[in-house]
Design a protein around this motif. Sequence first.
Motif: not given
Length: 335
Positions: A113, A140, A193, A224
């Motif tokens: 991630e 990211s 994320s 993300g």
Amino acid sequence: MKNIKNLIFIGLLIFLFVEVLIVFPSRLEHEDDKAVRERIAKQEALKKLNNGKEPEPSSTLAEQRMGGVHLVESQQGLRDWELFATSAEGSQNAGNWKLHEVRVLFYNKEKVEFTVTGDTGTIDAKSKDLSIIGNVTTRSENGYSFQTPSVYYSSVKRQIESPEEVTMKGPKDTTGEGMLLKGRRMLVTVDDSKMFIKENVVAKKPMKEGKSFEVAADGAEFSGKSREAKFLGKVRMTYDNMRLEGPEASFLYSSGAAMLSSVAVKGGVKVSDADKFATAENVNLDLLANKYVFKGRPKIIQNNDELSGEEIVFLDGGKKVKIEKVRAKMENKKR
């Protein structure tokens, strides 16, 4: 003659005894000592990284490779992070290691991630917490990049934090360069994320034809997984000679395309330009259609006239005004 034969036989036995006890073990030691030393060194390295304890056979902690260090940490059978460094030095008593030229991959459900790089770092052998210091960049997978002096990772929370100044650059899109942002106090939550800037946010999003969005806010949130960006708190924004104020603004992208399609401001919005002032609960700037839609008790004051309705639409970038379902008559008022 018999005595001579006995002496020769005894001599041969003594020679074989010496060969077995002394020469043969010496040869074995010469052939295997390198492998033994390597195995002992590896065990000692693992002991140091494991806070001085003998490593368990199932330990995921790591492997030290020639020319660098490679560590892997897992939680509940899934990778938490994977670390690479050019070298490491540590103290068995202190229970942590100092690393040089660090790169860390943070995983979520076995997918990378975020990637963090920096000059130096430390790892706590007991908690598996990390710190990275010096020219730190957090990236990211969808293209956001954050520069900070340092970051700290909590293995329990699975969060990356920096209490310091942060500079962010967003991914490019078809409407212009990526967003440029400065702020303070970065927080990254690996499991969902998300990337947050907690304080003093100032951002600029270049657009085509020399236009740009300029935003100041208390905080900002980025994903993300998508390109959506959200600004929170006291949001002040300018775009093409128009000023907007509200508690929340979202930059929204077309589904499946790298194109900024609209900006939504909600929660009680004030909008003004050179010759008019408007208020509404929600305002949507439709960039593709070049129109601005006001909903939720919208009201506009222009040239001493106050207009209201269920929906007010600025067309052609605000040059024309359309009122849907008028609830109040236009009145001439003097300020």
